[in-house]
Scaffold this active site. Structure first.
Site, mmCIF file in Angstrom:
data_model
loop_
_atom_site.group_PDB
_atom_site.id
_atom_site.type_symbol
_atom_site.label_atom_id
_atom_site.label_comp_id
_atom_site.label_asym_id
_atom_site.label_seq_id
_atom_site.Cartn_x
_atom_site.Cartn_y
_atom_site.Cartn_z
ATOM 1 N N HIS A 1 0.822 -1.173 0.005
ATOM 2 C CA HIS A 1 -0.113 -0.163 -0.062
ATOM 3 C C HIS A 1 0.729 1.134 0.200
ATOM 4 C CE1 HIS A 1 -3.813 2.052 1.733
ATOM 5 N NE2 HIS A 1 -3.204 2.940 0.970
ATOM 6 N N HIS B 1 1.288 4.827 -2.487
ATOM 7 C CA HIS B 1 0.790 5.723 -3.648
ATOM 8 C C HIS B 1 2.455 6.416 -3.916
ATOM 9 C CE1 HIS B 1 -3.246 5.624 -2.488
ATOM 10 N NE2 HIS B 1 -2.794 5.434 -1.324
ATOM 11 N N HIS C 1 -9.441 0.828 -1.350
ATOM 12 C CA HIS C 1 -9.415 1.731 -0.211
ATOM 13 C C HIS C 1 -10.686 1.466 0.525
ATOM 14 C CE1 HIS C 1 -5.735 3.022 -1.343
ATOM 15 N NE2 HIS C 1 -5.393 4.132 -0.484
ATOM 16 N N GLU D 1 -11.243 3.431 5.921
ATOM 17 C CA GLU D 1 -10.080 4.161 6.396
ATOM 18 C C GLU D 1 -10.822 5.076 7.087
ATOM 19 O OE1 GLU D 1 -8.157 6.318 3.208
ATOM 20 O OE2 GLU D 1 -6.446 7.307 4.636
ATOM 21 N N ASP E 1 1.734 4.032 2.896
ATOM 22 C CA ASP E 1 0.736 5.142 2.449
ATOM 23 C C ASP E 1 1.387 6.206 1.363
ATOM 24 O OD1 ASP E 1 -1.922 5.475 1.556
ATOM 25 O OD2 ASP E 1 -2.623 6.131 3.507
ATOM 26 N N ASP E 2 1.649 7.083 2.178
ATOM 27 C CA ASP E 2 2.299 8.391 1.287
ATOM 28 C C ASP E 2 3.447 8.795 2.326
ATOM 29 O OD1 ASP E 2 -0.065 8.856 -0.472
ATOM 30 O OD2 ASP E 2 -0.965 8.549 0.930
HETATM 31 N N1 ADE Z 1 -4.550 8.928 -1.925
HETATM 32 C C1 ADE Z 1 -3.383 8.957 -1.534
HETATM 33 N N2 ADE Z 1 -3.449 8.381 -0.275
HETATM 34 C C2 ADE Z 1 -4.579 8.069 0.183
HETATM 35 C C3 ADE Z 1 -5.085 7.517 1.247
HETATM 36 N N3 ADE Z 1 -4.593 7.120 2.225
HETATM 37 N N4 ADE Z 1 -6.424 7.278 1.117
HETATM 38 C C4 ADE Z 1 -7.241 7.754 -0.076
HETATM 39 N N5 ADE Z 1 -6.706 8.080 -1.180
HETATM 40 C C5 ADE Z 1 -5.268 8.390 -1.005
HETATM 41 ZN ZN ZN Z 2 -3.679 4.807 0.435
#
Ligand code: ADE
Ligand code: ZN
Length: 316
Positions: free
Chosen positions: A14, A16, A194, A197, A275-276
């Site tokens: 996971h 991005h 997703h 969340e 994630d990011d």
């Molecule tokens: N795009 C990038 N990170 C995300 C996240 N945590 N949830 C939804 N969309 C995303």
């Molecule tokens: Zn994500």
């Protein structure tokens, strides 16, 4: 403990790619592409990384992605992430990219894909990191736009292993994307989404039953629904959990409240992911380390989490 966690062989499921854009690279690409930025320097950009929810983060994330213009930019972004993987013994990665974030700005689909794909291929050859790329649809846009994106992707069908669903969750339930996911499956693509969340357990049910997903991205709200938990355990449906993301976006106010280890001990196939990472303060090892520091994760638990990530790969 950090070094021990770092050395564990693991997969990241996971991530991005646009969320791995570090401020230093963002500034370098802005200069290369002669783009004026609203932030004076790297530190003031980093200072803006304080979020109360998913949407506040997404607003900045889409703004940051605007510096990505050329094939070389997408290559550099992906390569920088792969070097991190190498440092942290991530031996396999299944990253997402959001084509619509770029095609809606006039960047051709193939420019985005070629840069990413070349870096992933070089990462395999030069760093020994295997991969499976996931094309993610933006759920705040209509299903028609997702269909158009899938059409653009089909000449490059073999570049992907799956399609995903991301962006603003609340108000955009998985059922809205049922037809485009069916089309993707008919092309032989796997599916992930997703769900859970910020959104309720119903969204996880829909992702499972209507989108027929192989894995749930996040899914931490599944614990609110006991029947859903039983299904996830019985069917061993993997969850790609992102602890630092969840605290940065206030899904949990404090890491000590995070439920990942409770789910692990109940037999859920949970995995640890970043994630990011450029926005949330760490890559996969930092996420493992946070679980150790705040929740007392043991080495045995860390080993099981890492093994889950290897077991839950779409590409084996
Ligand atoms: N795009 C990038 N990170 C995300 C996240 N945590 N949830 C939804 N969309 C995303
Ligand atoms: Zn994500």
């Amino acid at each position: 403990m950090y070094d021990w966690l770092n050395a564990l062989p693991k997969a990241e499921l996971h991530l991005h790619l646009e969320g791995s854009l570090e401020p230093e690279l963002l500034f370098a690409l802005a200069e290369r592409n002669k783009i004026a930025l609203p932030w004076g320097d790297v530190d003031s950009l980093r200072g803006a990384y304080a979020f109360n929810n998913l949407q506040e983060f997404l607003d900045l994330y889409y703004q940051g992605a605007d510096v990505l213009r050329s094939e070389q930019d997408f290559y550099d972004l992906t390569w920088a992430y792969l070097l991190k993987c190498k440092q942290q013994n991530v031996i396999h990665t299944e990253p997402f990219f959001d084509p619509q974030t770029h095609t809606d700005r006039g960047i051709p689909f193939e420019v985005v894909l070629r840069g990413i794909q070349q870096a992933l291929d070089d990462g395999h050859k030069q760093l020994g990191i295997s991969h499976g790329l996931i094309l993610s649809f933006l759920r705040h846009l209509p299903e028609e736009a997702a269909f158009k994106t899938l059409e653009q992707a089909m000449p490059f069908r073999d570049a992907f292993v799956a399609v995903g669903l991301d962006s603003s969750e609340m108000g955009f339930p998985p059922r809205l994307f049922q037809r485009v996911f069916a089309k993707a499956r008919s092309e032989g693509l796997l599916t992930v989404a997703h769900a859970g969340e910020e959104g309720p357990p119903e969204y996880i049910w829909e992702a499972l039953d209507l989108l027929k997903i192989e894995r749930i991205d996040h899914g931490v709200r599944a614990m609110e629904d006991e029947r859903l938990m039983q299904r996830i355990i019985d069917e061993q449906i993997p969850l790609t959990v992102c602890p630092l993301s969840n605290t940065k976006l206030r899904v949990f106010d404090d890491m000590r409240q995070h439920n990942i280890l409770q789910m692990l001990e109940r037999g859920v196939k949970v995995t640890v992911n970043s994630d990011d990472p450029a926005y949330f303060g760490g890559y996969v090892t930092e996420n493992f380390a946070a679980l150790h520091d705040s929740l007392g994760m043991t080495q045995d638990q860390a080993r099981r989490l890492a093994q889950n990530s290897l077991d839950a790969r779409l590409v084996k």
